[in-house]
Design an enzyme around this catalytic site. Structure first.
Site, mmCIF file in Angstrom:
data_model
loop_
_atom_site.group_PDB
_atom_site.id
_atom_site.type_symbol
_atom_site.label_atom_id
_atom_site.label_comp_id
_atom_site.label_asym_id
_atom_site.label_seq_id
_atom_site.Cartn_x
_atom_site.Cartn_y
_atom_site.Cartn_z
ATOM 1 N N ARG A 49 0.789 -1.240 0.000
ATOM 2 C CA ARG A 49 0.000 0.000 0.000
ATOM 3 C C ARG A 49 0.824 1.294 0.000
ATOM 4 N NH1 ARG A 49 -5.041 0.683 3.745
ATOM 5 N NH2 ARG A 49 -3.573 0.337 5.459
ATOM 6 N N ASP A 50 2.140 1.216 0.053
ATOM 7 C CA ASP A 50 2.932 2.441 0.015
ATOM 8 C C ASP A 50 4.242 2.221 -0.731
ATOM 9 O OD1 ASP A 50 3.204 5.173 0.527
ATOM 10 O OD2 ASP A 50 4.360 4.826 2.349
ATOM 11 N N LEU A 51 4.149 1.557 -1.878
ATOM 12 C CA LEU A 51 5.341 1.278 -2.678
ATOM 13 C C LEU A 51 5.765 2.549 -3.406
ATOM 14 C CD1 LEU A 51 7.106 -1.226 -3.552
ATOM 15 C CD2 LEU A 51 5.794 -1.160 -5.680
ATOM 16 N N ASN A 55 10.922 3.875 -0.398
ATOM 17 C CA ASN A 55 10.675 2.643 0.359
ATOM 18 C C ASN A 55 11.358 1.440 -0.283
ATOM 19 O OD1 ASN A 55 9.272 3.780 2.447
ATOM 20 N ND2 ASN A 55 7.257 3.392 1.569
ATOM 21 N N THR A 237 5.049 9.968 3.584
ATOM 22 C CA THR A 237 3.911 9.167 3.998
ATOM 23 C C THR A 237 3.355 9.643 5.327
ATOM 24 O OG1 THR A 237 4.826 7.247 2.886
ATOM 25 C CG2 THR A 237 3.172 6.842 4.584
#
Length: 244
Positions: A49-51, A55, A237
Site C-alpha cells: 500500500r505504500d510502494l 521505500n 507518507t
C-alpha cells in the site's frame, strides 16, 4: 542499508548517472519479484500500500529490498480484496479505486509498481509537470509519448551506459503503462508482470489510458465525503494506526 534508498539515486542529477540500464533492469525485476512473493508465495497475502522509491532500500550490491510495511494489509490466501474507510499513502502512487472507493487489493501495489517502473526508466518524479499546457504528470507524459510513437524519449538521457536494445526499453515502458491503467481489472497480476519483464509472455495487450495523468493534485478525483483521506502531496507518507 549500504546504499540508502532508490530515490537517493534516481532523483539526483549526479547520482542517477551511476545507475546504468543493466542495473535499472535488475532493480525493476527485483522489486517485481519481491511483490510477487508478498502477493503469491508468502504464507499470508501482503499488500504493501505504500510502494515508492524511498521505500526501496539498496544493499551494497544495489539489490533492492522493499521496506516500510507500516501501512501493509494482510489477507488470507483466498481473500481477493477488502474495503477501508481510511485512505493512507502517497499522492501519485495510489490507485484510483483505492483513493475513490477505499478498495484494497493486490492491484493497488501493481499500480504503484507501474508508476515506480516509469520513474526508474526516466529518473523523473511522477508528481512533476511534463507538459506546460496540459499539466501532465510522468504517467500522462509517458502515455502521450507512447501514443505519439516517441516512447524512447522517456529514458533518462543522463544515463552513462544505456540500453543496447530499444525494444527492451519499449517493453519495460509498455509494462509500466499496463500496470498504471485506470481499471484494476485491466492491470496484470505481479505474476504476469514478472513474466512480461523476462520476455516469457508475448504478445502484450495494448495499454489503455492511465489514471490520474494530470499533475495538478486539484484535478485528481476526490474521496467521497464519508471516507477519511490521509495522504501526502510531498511524497512523505502519513500513517494512521488501524486494525488489519
Amino acid at each position: 542499508m549500504f546504499n540508502k534508498s532508490l530515490d537517493f539515486f534516481i532523483f539526483d542529477s549526479d547520482r542517477t548517472k551511476l545507475l546504468n540500464w543493466k542495473k535499472r533492469v535488475s532493480i525493476i525485476e527485483g522489486i517485481a519479484q519481491g511483490l510477487l512473493y508478498l502477493h503469491k508465495y508468502s504464507r499470508l497475502k501482503v499488500i504493501h500500500r505504500d510502494l515508492k522509491a524511498n521505500n526501496i532500500l539498496l544493499d551494497n550490491e544495489m539489490n533492492p529490498k522493499i521496506s516500510d510495511f507500516g501501512m501493509a494489509r494482510i489477507f488470507s490466501a483466498n481473500e481477493p480484496e477488502s474495503n477501508t474507510t481510511r485512505i493512507v499513502g502517497t499522492h501519485g502512487y495510489m490507485s484510483p479505486e483505492y483513493v475513490m472507493n477505499g478498495i484494497v487489493s493486490t492491484k493497488n501495489d501493481v499500480y504503484s509498481f507501474g508508476v515506480l517502473l516509469l520513474e526508474i526508466v526516466s529518473s523523473k518524479k511522477n508528481n512533476g509537470i511534463y507538459h506546460p499546457e496540459r499539466l501532465l504528470n510522468l504517467v500522462g507524459y509517458a502515455w502521450q509519448l507512447w501514443n505519439d510513437g516517441k516512447a524512447l524519449e522517456l529514458i533518462d538521457s543522463e544515463m552513462l551506459d544505456g540500453p543496447n536494445s530499444p525494444g527492451e526499453v519499449l517493453r519495460f515502458i509498455h509494462v509500466g503503462l499496463l500496470c498504471a491503467q485506470d481499471q484494476a481489472t485491466d492491470r496484470p497480476t505481479m505474476r504476469k508482470v514478472v513474466s512480461m519483464l523476462t520476455r516469457e509472455a508475448k504478445p502484450f495487450p495494448a495499454p489503455k489510458q492511465p489514471a490520474f495523468f494530470i499533475s495538478d493534485s486539484s484535478a485528481e478525483p476526490g474521496v467521497s465525503e464519508n471516507k477519511s483521506k490521509t495522504c501526502s502531496v510531498n511524497e512523505i507518507t502519513i500513517s494512521i494506526m488501524e486494525p488489519r
